[in-house]
Scaffold this motif. Structure first.
Motif, PDB file in Angstrom:
ATOM      1  N   ILE A  56      47.373 -89.158 -71.721  1.00 41.21           N
ATOM      2  CA  ILE A  56      47.062 -91.075 -72.094  1.00 41.21           C
ATOM      3  C   ILE A  56      48.370 -91.080 -71.719  1.00 41.21           C
ATOM      4  O   ILE A  56      48.867 -91.378 -73.321  1.00 41.21           O
ATOM      5  N   ARG A  57      48.798 -91.459 -71.044  1.00 40.88           N
ATOM      6  CA  ARG A  57      49.955 -93.059 -71.491  1.00 40.88           C
ATOM      7  C   ARG A  57      48.983 -94.626 -70.798  1.00 40.88           C
ATOM      8  O   ARG A  57      49.138 -94.584 -69.294  1.00 40.88           O
ATOM      9  N   SER A  58      49.191 -95.097 -71.727  1.00 38.73           N
ATOM     10  CA  SER A  58      49.173 -96.439 -71.236  1.00 38.73           C
ATOM     11  C   SER A  58      49.849 -97.947 -71.732  1.00 38.73           C
ATOM     12  O   SER A  58      50.998 -97.404 -72.460  1.00 38.73           O
ATOM     13  N   ARG A  88      46.065-102.843 -70.010  1.00 42.66           N
ATOM     14  CA  ARG A  88      46.673-102.128 -69.726  1.00 42.66           C
ATOM     15  C   ARG A  88      46.023-101.422 -69.107  1.00 42.66           C
ATOM     16  O   ARG A  88      45.465-101.204 -68.583  1.00 42.66           O
ATOM     17  N   ILE A  89      47.667-100.733 -68.247  1.00 40.66           N
ATOM     18  CA  ILE A  89      47.523 -99.564 -67.136  1.00 40.66           C
ATOM     19  C   ILE A  89      47.474 -98.703 -67.554  1.00 40.66           C
ATOM     20  O   ILE A  89      48.452 -98.301 -68.655  1.00 40.66           O
ATOM     21  N   ARG A  90      47.171 -97.428 -67.177  1.00 44.46           N
ATOM     22  CA  ARG A  90      46.601 -96.153 -67.392  1.00 44.46           C
ATOM     23  C   ARG A  90      46.945 -94.876 -66.682  1.00 44.46           C
ATOM     24  O   ARG A  90      46.444 -95.349 -65.591  1.00 44.46           O
ATOM     25  N   ILE A  91      47.584 -93.797 -67.446  1.00 42.76           N
ATOM     26  CA  ILE A  91      47.821 -93.001 -66.654  1.00 42.76           C
ATOM     27  C   ILE A  91      47.583 -91.333 -67.482  1.00 42.76           C
ATOM     28  O   ILE A  91      47.539 -91.891 -68.446  1.00 42.76           O
ATOM     29  N   TYR A  92      47.311 -91.101 -66.443  1.00 43.14           N
ATOM     30  CA  TYR A  92      46.542 -89.273 -67.061  1.00 43.14           C
ATOM     31  C   TYR A  92      48.079 -88.210 -66.913  1.00 43.14           C
ATOM     32  O   TYR A  92      48.457 -88.225 -65.815  1.00 43.14           O
ATOM     33  N   ASP A  93      48.749 -86.901 -67.873  1.00 41.76           N
ATOM     34  CA  ASP A  93      49.472 -86.448 -67.869  1.00 41.76           C
ATOM     35  C   ASP A  93      50.365 -86.787 -66.866  1.00 41.76           C
ATOM     36  O   ASP A  93      51.016 -85.630 -65.972  1.00 41.76           O
ATOM     37  N   ASN A 101      50.858-116.033 -69.473  1.00 45.52           N
ATOM     38  CA  ASN A 101      52.397-114.871 -69.430  1.00 45.52           C
ATOM     39  C   ASN A 101      52.846-113.674 -69.682  1.00 45.52           C
ATOM     40  O   ASN A 101      53.252-113.364 -70.654  1.00 45.52           O
ATOM     41  N   LEU A 102      51.496-113.600 -69.567  1.00 47.27           N
ATOM     42  CA  LEU A 102      51.464-111.977 -70.003  1.00 47.27           C
ATOM     43  C   LEU A 102      52.202-110.487 -69.323  1.00 47.27           C
ATOM     44  O   LEU A 102      52.843-110.989 -68.136  1.00 47.27           O
ATOM     45  N   LYS A 103      52.912-109.912 -70.226  1.00 51.33           N
ATOM     46  CA  LYS A 103      54.373-109.021 -69.606  1.00 51.33           C
ATOM     47  C   LYS A 103      53.960-107.805 -70.594  1.00 51.33           C
ATOM     48  O   LYS A 103      53.196-107.615 -71.200  1.00 51.33           O
ATOM     49  N   PRO A 104      54.547-106.957 -69.988  1.00 54.73           N
ATOM     50  CA  PRO A 104      54.314-105.734 -70.618  1.00 54.73           C
ATOM     51  C   PRO A 104      54.754-105.506 -71.655  1.00 54.73           C
ATOM     52  O   PRO A 104      56.293-105.894 -72.093  1.00 54.73           O
ATOM     53  N   VAL A 105      54.287-105.174 -72.680  1.00 56.29           N
ATOM     54  CA  VAL A 105      55.131-104.512 -73.961  1.00 56.29           C
ATOM     55  C   VAL A 105      55.274-103.396 -74.984  1.00 56.29           C
ATOM     56  O   VAL A 105      56.346-103.966 -75.678  1.00 56.29           O
ATOM     57  N   VAL A 106      54.461-102.997 -74.197  1.00 62.33           N
ATOM     58  CA  VAL A 106      54.778-101.107 -75.431  1.00 62.33           C
ATOM     59  C   VAL A 106      53.708-100.827 -74.258  1.00 62.33           C
ATOM     60  O   VAL A 106      52.731-100.495 -73.618  1.00 62.33           O
ATOM     61  N   ILE A 107      54.358 -98.669 -74.586  1.00 66.03           N
ATOM     62  CA  ILE A 107      54.432 -98.073 -74.285  1.00 66.03           C
ATOM     63  C   ILE A 107      53.306 -97.432 -75.479  1.00 66.03           C
ATOM     64  O   ILE A 107      54.147 -97.529 -76.298  1.00 66.03           O
ATOM     65  N   VAL A 108      52.166 -96.317 -75.009  1.00 64.97           N
ATOM     66  CA  VAL A 108      51.187 -95.542 -76.340  1.00 64.97           C
ATOM     67  C   VAL A 108      50.521 -94.329 -75.286  1.00 64.97           C
ATOM     68  O   VAL A 108      50.442 -94.524 -74.171  1.00 64.97           O
ATOM     69  N   GLU A 117      58.523 -99.412 -70.435  1.00 60.96           N
ATOM     70  CA  GLU A 117      59.703 -99.267 -69.061  1.00 60.96           C
ATOM     71  C   GLU A 117      58.720 -99.093 -67.656  1.00 60.96           C
ATOM     72  O   GLU A 117      57.534 -98.782 -67.573  1.00 60.96           O
ATOM     73  N   ARG A 118      59.364 -99.709 -66.923  1.00 58.02           N
ATOM     74  CA  ARG A 118      58.702 -99.804 -65.561  1.00 58.02           C
ATOM     75  C   ARG A 118      58.134 -97.951 -64.781  1.00 58.02           C
ATOM     76  O   ARG A 118      57.577 -97.975 -64.430  1.00 58.02           O
ATOM     77  N   GLU A 119      59.003 -97.075 -65.226  1.00 59.71           N
ATOM     78  CA  GLU A 119      58.620 -95.423 -64.781  1.00 59.71           C
ATOM     79  C   GLU A 119      58.001 -94.937 -65.629  1.00 59.71           C
ATOM     80  O   GLU A 119      58.736 -94.471 -65.971  1.00 59.71           O
ATOM     81  N   ILE A 120      56.538 -95.635 -65.495  1.00 62.26           N
ATOM     82  CA  ILE A 120      55.909 -94.900 -66.795  1.00 62.26           C
ATOM     83  C   ILE A 120      55.306 -93.135 -66.311  1.00 62.26           C
ATOM     84  O   ILE A 120      55.068 -92.787 -67.138  1.00 62.26           O
ATOM     85  N   PHE A 121      55.621 -92.628 -65.527  1.00 64.02           N
ATOM     86  CA  PHE A 121      55.497 -91.790 -65.000  1.00 64.02           C
ATOM     87  C   PHE A 121      56.336 -90.871 -65.381  1.00 64.02           C
ATOM     88  O   PHE A 121      56.796 -89.254 -65.224  1.00 64.02           O
ATOM     89  N   ASP A 122      57.347 -91.035 -66.120  1.00 66.11           N
ATOM     90  CA  ASP A 122      58.630 -90.540 -66.433  1.00 66.11           C
ATOM     91  C   ASP A 122      58.305 -89.109 -67.361  1.00 66.11           C
ATOM     92  O   ASP A 122      58.344 -90.675 -68.669  1.00 66.11           O
ATOM     93  N   GLU A 123      58.313 -88.105 -68.074  1.00 63.29           N
ATOM     94  CA  GLU A 123      57.798 -88.062 -68.711  1.00 63.29           C
ATOM     95  C   GLU A 123      59.642 -87.592 -69.625  1.00 63.29           C
ATOM     96  O   GLU A 123      58.765 -87.002 -70.733  1.00 63.29           O
ATOM     97  N   GLY A 124      60.616 -87.783 -69.541  1.00 59.12           N
ATOM     98  CA  GLY A 124      61.626 -87.901 -70.351  1.00 59.12           C
ATOM     99  C   GLY A 124      61.875 -89.833 -71.067  1.00 59.12           C
ATOM    100  O   GLY A 124      62.811 -89.577 -71.569  1.00 59.12           O
TER     101      GLY A 124
END
Length: 240
Positions: free
Chosen positions: A46-48, A73-78, A138-145, A173-180
């Motif tokens: 899980i990446r949020s 949050r915006i959430r993706i999987y794998d 003024n919400l903004k992206p803060v952290v990836i978990v 990060e903008r590219e939340i789909f990046d495994e790196g």
């Protein structure tokens, strides 16, 4: 486009347990509960991407003991872009409620790039409420978990028990789909988070199986844990 999903308020209990305790519990649950159909054999990642205001009020609310709190949050999987969810989690004491809608990859990028107007054209209430909070607070992206989850489900009582391990954090990060994307661990070595969620009741059989009286109850969210760890690392670097 999928419909807005509004779940009932549920009980949520969190415990920090050792990996050895987790393996014992998994074996116990395997004979009674079902592994979530989306988990396959080994669970899933899980990446949020969490949003907050400029004051990072989540930590301030925790310190103030605020009873009712909400996070977006915006959430993706794998790391996949085929299933992207915008979610709002409301916490009231030990009760939680989650509301969610699906997003396209293009819509996700628009949100990250502050192109919010499309949210008003979406029919779901959550999208419109998210738009107004983005603008007014003024919400903004803060952290990836990030973390790896193994989930078990039980029909009676609508019970869901999850084992969340290797909890780690990264910059927003903008590219939340990046495994790196570079991440850092936020958990003590050899520990993970056990979450117990149920809507109506927790069956006595499962309660007895848990046997976690000696484990530490965790009041902070993974999001707050990641922010606190980031603050700790920042202070440490300043002191060097």
């Amino acid at each position: 486009m999928a419909e807005e999903i509004v779940r009932k308020f549920r009980h949520e209990l969190k415990y920090m347990i050792s990996r050895s305790e987790a393996e014992i519990l998994k074996k116990r649950f395997a004979g009674l509960m079902q592994l979530d159909k989306n988990a396959k054999d080994k669970g899933y990642l899980i990446r949020s991407l969490y949003f907050d205001d400029e004051r990072e009020s989540a930590i301030l609310d925790k310190m103030a003991g605020t009873a009712s709190r909400a996070k977006y949050r915006i959430r993706i999987y794998d790391y996949k872009d085929s299933f992207i969810m915008l979610e709002r989690k409301v916490k009231q004491g030990q009760y939680i409620q989650k509301t969610s809608v699906s997003l396209t990859k293009d819509e996700y990028y628009k949100i990250y790039d502050k192109d919010y107007l499309f949210l008003l054209s979406r029919k779901e209430k959550l999208c419109k409420e998210f738009y107004f909070e983005l603008i007014s607070d003024n919400l903004k992206p803060v952290v990836i978990v990030d973390y790896d989850r193994v989930p078990f489900v039980y029909e009676f009582g609508d019970v869901r028990i999850t084992f969340d391990q290797d909890i780690r954090s990264a910059r927003a990060e903008r590219e939340i789909f990046d495994e790196g994307i570079e991440t850092f661990s936020v958990m003590p070595e050899g520990c993970l988070i056990l979450e117990v969620k149920y809507t109506e009741f927790l069956p006595a059989l499962i309660r007895d199986m848990l046997d976690i009286k000696r484990s530490s109850y965790v009041s902070a969210s993974k999001y707050v844990m990641c922010l606190e760890k980031r603050l700790e690392l920042t202070m440490r670097k300043k002191a060097e």
